[in-house]
Design a protein around this motif. Structure first.
Motif, short mmCIF file in Angstrom:
data_model
loop_
_atom_site.label_atom_id
_atom_site.label_comp_id
_atom_site.label_asym_id
_atom_site.label_seq_id
_atom_site.Cartn_x
_atom_site.Cartn_y
_atom_site.Cartn_z
N LYS A 91 0.87 -1.18 0.00
CA LYS A 91 0.00 0.00 0.00
C LYS A 91 0.91 1.23 0.00
CE LYS A 91 -0.43 0.33 5.02
NZ LYS A 91 -0.02 -0.75 5.84
N PRO A 92 0.36 2.43 -0.19
CA PRO A 92 1.22 3.61 -0.23
C PRO A 92 2.09 3.72 1.04
CG PRO A 92 -0.96 4.18 -0.99
CD PRO A 92 -1.05 2.77 -0.49
N LEU A 93 3.37 3.95 0.87
CA LEU A 93 4.28 4.02 2.00
C LEU A 93 4.49 5.47 2.44
CD1 LEU A 93 7.04 1.47 0.84
CD2 LEU A 93 5.13 1.09 2.41
N PRO A 94 4.75 5.67 3.73
CA PRO A 94 4.93 7.04 4.23
C PRO A 94 6.20 7.71 3.74
CG PRO A 94 5.34 5.43 5.97
CD PRO A 94 4.80 4.67 4.80
N THR A 95 7.12 6.92 3.21
CA THR A 95 8.40 7.49 2.77
C THR A 95 8.39 7.85 1.29
OG1 THR A 95 9.15 5.23 2.41
CG2 THR A 95 9.80 6.27 4.48
N VAL A 96 7.21 7.75 0.67
CA VAL A 96 7.12 7.96 -0.76
C VAL A 96 6.18 9.14 -1.07
CG1 VAL A 96 6.40 6.94 -2.95
CG2 VAL A 96 7.53 5.53 -1.22
N GLY A 97 6.67 10.07 -1.87
CA GLY A 97 5.84 11.18 -2.32
C GLY A 97 5.51 10.98 -3.79
N VAL A 98 4.27 11.29 -4.17
CA VAL A 98 3.86 11.10 -5.56
C VAL A 98 3.43 12.43 -6.16
CG1 VAL A 98 2.35 9.82 -7.13
CG2 VAL A 98 3.05 8.78 -4.96
N VAL A 99 3.90 12.70 -7.37
CA VAL A 99 3.44 13.88 -8.13
C VAL A 99 2.63 13.36 -9.31
CG1 VAL A 99 4.15 15.92 -9.41
CG2 VAL A 99 5.49 15.16 -7.43
N PHE A 100 1.40 13.83 -9.42
CA PHE A 100 0.48 13.29 -10.42
C PHE A 100 0.45 14.15 -11.67
CE2 PHE A 100 -0.92 11.86 -6.30
CZ PHE A 100 -1.21 10.53 -6.49
N GLN A 101 0.18 13.51 -12.78
CA GLN A 101 0.05 14.25 -14.04
C GLN A 101 -1.09 15.27 -13.96
OE1 GLN A 101 -0.49 11.80 -17.50
NE2 GLN A 101 -0.84 13.54 -18.82
#
Lengths: 283, 294
Positions: A91-101
């Motif tokens: 599942k989404p991890l707290p150490t990961v940032g995502v930038v969406f299109q």
């Protein structure tokens, strides 16, 4: 499986984040993905080092966005395993940032509230969250736009806000899904320049999906070229252009033209095949 | 930092002005936009007043040339309205109806929002109860009024229940669709930001539903007004329903028209109130609309 994940999470929490040289490393092992009955990703292997900047390019339907979404914990991994640091992605991890299109900003929240949201959600006290959000907003060059709503921002500014939100959590890994695809060409170059600059100062592992070969060469330490039908890694190309880079310095570099040609040839071969077969995969 | 604020006006300091500009520039843009909107608004107010004047004059002329049982000139209607207020307690009848409406409306709104959100957000809830919602939404509530009277009687309570039933379904259906239409991209972002269920409701679903709640509430006003009149005429004759019935059945056409005008005014006032509320609770929606209609 879940228990193992928890165990790893506990281990991970024990280690001091950021100092651990392996905490931002990504390993994709034996990845398969189907959409309906069609195989989208076939036995994909990919290793990304801690603090490495990797760009993934490939024709439409090669599954590059799907791969990114799997790394982000947003898409199910049908078979295989992805680890980030010591954690298995389920599942989404707290150490990961995502930038969406599509920027992914909440229209009812101002810039500052948008950027603060992941911090507040993870239990950071409000004052600290605000301070960190303000720092991130300043970092991406949106100072003074704290109280504007997304509707008041241009595409370029929206994506800056999206980037600030991803950076505010001080992630080990930042995942960018064609982040500059929705902005105009000039803004795109400005944003590339700023991203180069920013990443030069605050390195974290970055995985950047793009359609643009130029963008990939400009930003990446390594370009991963994917092929279609089914999606797989065709070639990994190390970009030897030294940092610090600027958009202009990359273009001037003697390796630029040959690299561009090499990647272009790889893509063209795959693309023509994709055209004749027709691709129904929706990225 | 390039100053790429969304705008259609030509800005003197546009170009790629750096550091300090976005804030001041943003303010300038806002001011200009507000000024233009104000101007447009006054133009439309003018058109509206003119149209009103034409209709009123037309009414007056037509009313003066027909027999009093069928129609009445506007001045007579207004005078009759004054008489009803002054001598026949139309004021207290009105208050009674407003009270009925208020209770029924608020209950209907709350229940509608609750059911709409529940079914919109949770597929299990949708599977379990959406068929009843749509069945009842498709049923004219007038058909149910006699049954309600059987169950709850003819009292104030029965009237409130009837109004509630008129309000609840349009609100439920609007909110239901609204929650479902909240961008699936934004739901993915919520997952990516690791929002838990409570946070997802608080930061995403509830604010996302607000515009739809307002739309539902606006539809609810019209339905609620229908509900009040039907409840008052069909159960115990009370309030403006009674005033209307009394005037009409005794061929006081001017009086009946006065009551109808009053009901209209009431509905319009409530709708206007709601649009003020909307501007207040949905501030992000009025920012990007440059009013581009001809």
């Amino acid at each position: 499986m879940a228990e193992q994940g928890d165990l790893r999470a506990a281990e991970r929490a024990g280690a001091s984040a950021g100092d651990d040289p392996g905490s931002g490393a990504i390993h994709c092992r034996d990845i398969y993905k189907w959409f309906g009955s069609s195989l989208i990703i076939n036995n994909l292997q990919l290793d990304i080092a801690h603090k490495e900047f990797v760009c993934i390019v490939g024709p439409s339907g090669c599954g590059k966005t799907t791969l990114l979404r799997m790394i982000a914990g947003l898409a199910e991994i049908d078979s295989g395993e992805i680890t980030i640091g010591k954690q298995v992605v389920t599942k989404p991890l707290p150490t990961v940032g995502v930038v969406f299109q599509h920027f992914g900003l909440f229209p009812w929240k101002t810039v500052i509230k948008n950027v603060m949201l992941p911090l507040v959600a993870s239990g950071v006290p409000k004052a600290e969250a605000r301070a960190r959000a303000e720092a991130a907003i300043e970092l991406v060059g949106l100072k003074g736009c704290n109280d504007l709503y997304p509707a008041q921002l241009s595409g370029g500014m929206k994506q800056r806000a999206g980037l600030a939100r991803a950076l505010a959590i001080q992630p080990e890994v930042i995942l960018l899904d064609e982040p500059f695809a929705a902005v105009d060409a000039q803004t795109r170059e400005v944003l590339q320049e700023e991203l180069l600059n920013l990443w030069g100062r605050h390195k974290q592992t970055a995985v950047f999906v793009t359609h643009s070969i130029d963008e990939a060469i400009t930003l990446a330490d390594r370009v991963v070229v994917m092929g279609v039908n089914p999606g797989r890694v065709v070639k990994e190309i190390t970009i030897p252009i030294p940092r610090p880079r600027t958009v202009a310095s990359v273009r001037r570099h003697e390796q630029y033209a040959p690299l561009r040609e090499e990647i272009w040839d790889l893509l063209r071969v795959r693309d023509s095949r994709a055209d004749t077969k027709g691709t129904n995969a929706n990225e | 930092m390039s100053s790429d604020v969304n705008t259609n006006e030509s800005l003197p300091a546009r170009a790629d002005a750096v550091a300090p500009t976005p804030e001041t520039l943003g303010r300038q843009v806002l001011q200009r936009r507000q000024k233009r909107l104000r101007k447009e608004r006054w133009t439309f107010v003018g058109i509206r007043l003119l149209s009103l004047l034409v209709v009123m004059i037309g009414w007056q002329i037509y009313g003066s040339h027909t027999i009093a049982i069928l129609f009445a000139p506007l001045t007579t209607v207004i005078h009759q309205g004054y008489i009803l207020f002054a001598h026949y307690q139309l004021g207290s009848e009105l208050l009674y109806s407003i009270e009925t409406f208020a209770y029924g409306y608020v209950f209907g709104l709350l229940i509608g929002i609750f059911i709409g959100m529940l079914t919109g957000a949770y597929r299990a809830a949708e599977a379990a109860i959406s068929m009843y919602i749509f069945a009842l939404y498709a049923t004219p509530m007038v058909a149910i009024v006699p049954i309600i009277s059987l169950w709850v009687g003819y009292s104030f309570t029965a009237q409130v229940v009837i109004v509630t039933l008129f309000v609840v379904w349009p609100v439920t259906v609007t909110v239901f669709h609204g929650i479902q239409e909240i961008d699936s991209d934004l739901m993915e972002v919520s997952r990516s930001l690791r929002l838990n269920r409570r946070q997802t409701w608080l930061h995403v679903l509830l604010p996302g539903a607000v515009p739809f709640i307002i739309t539902g509430a606006t539809q609810g006003v019209a339905m609620g007004m229908v509900g009040v009149i039907i409840a008052e005429v069909q159960t115990e004759l009370t309030g403006i329903g009674k005033a209307l019935q009394t005037e009409a059945s005794t061929y006081h056409t001017a009086g009946a028209l006065a009551v109808i005008l009053l009901i209209m005014a009431l509905g319009l006032t409530l709708r206007a109130l709601l649009s003020v509320v909307k501007r207040w609770v949905v501030p992000w929606q009025r920012l990007d609309r440059g009013s581009r209609r001809a």
